[in-house]
Design a protein around this motif. Structure first.
Motif, mmCIF file in Angstrom:
data_model
loop_
_atom_site.group_PDB
_atom_site.id
_atom_site.type_symbol
_atom_site.label_atom_id
_atom_site.label_comp_id
_atom_site.label_asym_id
_atom_site.label_seq_id
_atom_site.Cartn_x
_atom_site.Cartn_y
_atom_site.Cartn_z
ATOM 1 N N SER A 168 43.582 49.882 39.138
ATOM 2 C CA SER A 168 43.888 48.600 38.501
ATOM 3 C C SER A 168 42.611 47.932 38.012
ATOM 4 C CB SER A 168 44.602 47.678 39.488
ATOM 5 O OG SER A 168 43.749 47.374 40.576
ATOM 6 N N THR A 169 42.785 46.853 37.248
ATOM 7 C CA THR A 169 41.653 46.160 36.640
ATOM 8 C C THR A 169 40.611 45.734 37.654
ATOM 9 O OG1 THR A 169 43.166 45.309 34.950
ATOM 10 C CG2 THR A 169 41.020 44.239 35.146
ATOM 11 N N ARG A 170 41.051 45.183 38.776
ATOM 12 C CA ARG A 170 40.100 44.619 39.741
ATOM 13 C C ARG A 170 39.247 45.670 40.439
ATOM 14 N NH1 ARG A 170 41.737 43.733 45.305
ATOM 15 N NH2 ARG A 170 43.558 44.985 45.846
ATOM 16 N N ASN A 171 39.665 46.955 40.349
ATOM 17 C CA ASN A 171 38.921 48.004 41.036
ATOM 18 C C ASN A 171 38.134 48.924 40.105
ATOM 19 O OD1 ASN A 171 39.777 47.275 43.686
ATOM 20 N ND2 ASN A 171 41.758 48.226 43.281
ATOM 21 N N VAL A 172 38.119 48.604 38.816
ATOM 22 C CA VAL A 172 37.425 49.455 37.847
ATOM 23 C C VAL A 172 35.944 49.590 38.192
ATOM 24 C CG1 VAL A 172 36.626 49.566 35.453
ATOM 25 C CG2 VAL A 172 39.037 49.137 35.942
ATOM 26 N N ASP A 173 35.294 48.469 38.478
ATOM 27 C CA ASP A 173 33.861 48.520 38.783
ATOM 28 C C ASP A 173 33.588 49.313 40.059
ATOM 29 O OD1 ASP A 173 33.269 47.050 36.544
ATOM 30 O OD2 ASP A 173 33.151 45.134 37.590
ATOM 31 N N LEU A 174 34.452 49.169 41.063
ATOM 32 C CA LEU A 174 34.289 49.918 42.309
ATOM 33 C C LEU A 174 34.350 51.419 42.050
ATOM 34 C CD1 LEU A 174 34.280 50.428 45.384
ATOM 35 C CD2 LEU A 174 36.768 50.096 45.340
ATOM 36 N N VAL A 175 35.373 51.862 41.324
ATOM 37 C CA VAL A 175 35.545 53.294 41.074
ATOM 38 C C VAL A 175 34.390 53.845 40.254
ATOM 39 C CG1 VAL A 175 37.054 55.023 40.000
ATOM 40 C CG2 VAL A 175 38.044 53.159 41.333
ATOM 41 N N ARG A 176 33.908 53.058 39.317
ATOM 42 C CA ARG A 176 32.755 53.501 38.528
ATOM 43 C C ARG A 176 31.500 53.582 39.420
ATOM 44 N NH1 ARG A 176 33.305 50.175 34.566
ATOM 45 N NH2 ARG A 176 34.408 51.610 33.193
ATOM 46 N N SER A 177 31.372 52.653 40.354
ATOM 47 C CA SER A 177 30.165 52.605 41.192
ATOM 48 C C SER A 177 30.070 53.780 42.159
ATOM 49 C CB SER A 177 30.124 51.294 41.990
ATOM 50 O OG SER A 177 31.080 51.307 43.050
ATOM 51 N N ILE A 178 31.188 54.423 42.487
ATOM 52 C CA ILE A 178 31.142 55.555 43.417
ATOM 53 C C ILE A 178 31.074 56.889 42.680
ATOM 54 C CG2 ILE A 178 32.246 54.339 45.325
ATOM 55 C CD1 ILE A 178 34.894 55.673 44.563
ATOM 56 N N GLY A 179 30.870 56.827 41.347
ATOM 57 C CA GLY A 179 30.554 58.051 40.637
ATOM 58 C C GLY A 179 31.503 58.519 39.564
ATOM 59 N N ALA A 180 32.617 57.828 39.333
ATOM 60 C CA ALA A 180 33.548 58.275 38.302
ATOM 61 C C ALA A 180 32.876 58.266 36.930
ATOM 62 C CB ALA A 180 34.792 57.391 38.285
ATOM 63 N N ASP A 181 33.052 59.351 36.172
ATOM 64 C CA ASP A 181 32.484 59.422 34.828
ATOM 65 C C ASP A 181 33.264 58.551 33.857
ATOM 66 O OD1 ASP A 181 30.444 61.705 35.136
ATOM 67 O OD2 ASP A 181 32.256 62.555 36.006
ATOM 68 N N GLU A 182 34.558 58.425 34.118
ATOM 69 C CA GLU A 182 35.429 57.591 33.285
ATOM 70 C C GLU A 182 36.435 56.917 34.191
ATOM 71 O OE1 GLU A 182 38.572 57.982 29.516
ATOM 72 O OE2 GLU A 182 37.434 59.732 30.215
ATOM 73 N N VAL A 183 36.805 55.683 33.864
ATOM 74 C CA VAL A 183 37.800 54.949 34.646
ATOM 75 C C VAL A 183 38.891 54.456 33.706
ATOM 76 C CG1 VAL A 183 38.239 53.060 36.248
ATOM 77 C CG2 VAL A 183 36.006 54.210 36.274
#
Length: 320
Positions: A168-183
């Motif tokens: 979801s929108t509120r977790n985009v930065d979190l998922v990107r910060s743990i290494g996702a190349d694309e969110v």
């Protein structure tokens, strides 16, 4: 759920008595607490038909060895350990089979270590064993911000894959910060309509059917079910079985990450410890609760919006 004082357990010959310092809460726990979905009561390994199978919930634990059974070698009092057990984590002391116990990662606190066993083990089985992940593979994690998802994103990167996370929108930065190349923000974009094709689709959220998810897979890709949206009668069991039923008839692999039935959980914990001590994966903890607020921790986790893990610090009092 009630806080009750009982006798301290005594380890069997092949068991270790652990003084639990921390545990974590996850869907496994509240599914067993509620006995839902009802169809699971009829299944092997289910929560029990007429009454709860487990008197003390809590599949994850981290703590110190208090005593060992007479047949146990390799562990002694004071050793810092962690484990995934079917029950017993929501207690000050718990007995764990020595074959399921592993030394706690040296660079983690007890609270961090308690966040690892079931969730990270599930992600490892899903990616390595069911998905057959290899360097350069394209992986999509549907439900990338939860307990399993945050480990899955990090593990996929550690294996050298290209990772896309859905959240979801509120977790985009979190998922990107743990290494996702694309969110992909599922509130704004449908991952099935991007035109991208993935070698592995790890389905934790269960927001789309297995048959629909095939559109986002390569012809020989792997669809791995981890969970799904909860229901009183059938879900997520129905979602899982529907996907598995497709497997004989399609070119892709449709499988389930069965962490509860896995016989190599201790070896998997040792593998995960290598990744953790090398700095390649780190537990993501949303909230930490004190021991006497486990019911509140379970209620919060059951609401389904926790980014990462919900952890409980076990008190040093006399209740169990």
């Amino acid at each position: 759920m009630t806080l009750t004082e009982i006798e301290r357990p005594v380890p069997a010959d092949d068991e270790v008595l652990v003084r639990v310092r921390a545990t974590s809460v996850q869907p496994y726990d509240w599914h067993h607490m509620r006995g839902q979905p009802y169809v699971a009561r009829l299944m092997p390994g289910g929560p029990g038909l007429r009454r709860p199978k487990f008197a003390i919930l809590g599949a994850d634990l981290a703590g110190q060895v208090e005593a060992v059974g007479k047949d146990v070698t390799g562990f002694g009092p004071g050793d810092e350990v962690f484990a995934m057990s079917k029950q017993g984590g929501f207690a000050e002391y718990g007995c764990v089979r020595a074959a399921e116990l592993a030394p706690k990662p040296k660079n983690l606190t007890f609270e961090q270590a308690a966040a690892v066993p079931l969730a990270a083990n599930t992600a490892l089985i899903a990616l390595r064993d069911q998905g057959r992940i290899r360097p350069g593979k394209k992986v999509l994690v549907n439900g990338a911000s939860g307990g399993v998802g945050t480990f899955a994103v990090q593990l996929a990167k550690a294996f050298g894959a290209e990772v896309t996370g859905v959240c979801s929108t509120r977790n985009v930065d979190l998922v990107r910060s743990i290494g996702a190349d694309e969110v992909i923000d599922y509130t704004k974009e449908d991952f099935l309509l991007t035109g991208q094709r993935y070698d592995i689709l790890l389905d934790i959220a269960g927001s789309r059917s297995g048959s629909a998810c095939r559109r986002a897979l390569t012809p020989k890709g792997a669809y791995v079910v981890v969970g799904g949206q909860a229901g009183r009668w059938f879900e997520p069991v129905g979602h899982t079985f529907a996907a598995l039923a497709l497997s004989p008839f399609v070119s892709q692999t449709m499988s389930l990450a069965d962490v509860v039935g896995c016989k190599q959980n201790r070896q998997n914990l040792l593998t995960l410890t290598e990744f953790i001590e090398d700095g390649k994966i780190t537990p993501v903890i949303d909230r930490t609760y004190p021991f006497d607020e486990i019911p509140e921790a379970v209620a919060y986790q059951e609401a389904g919006h926790a980014p990462g893990k919900v952890v409980v610090t076990v008190s040093s009092g006399t209740h169990q």
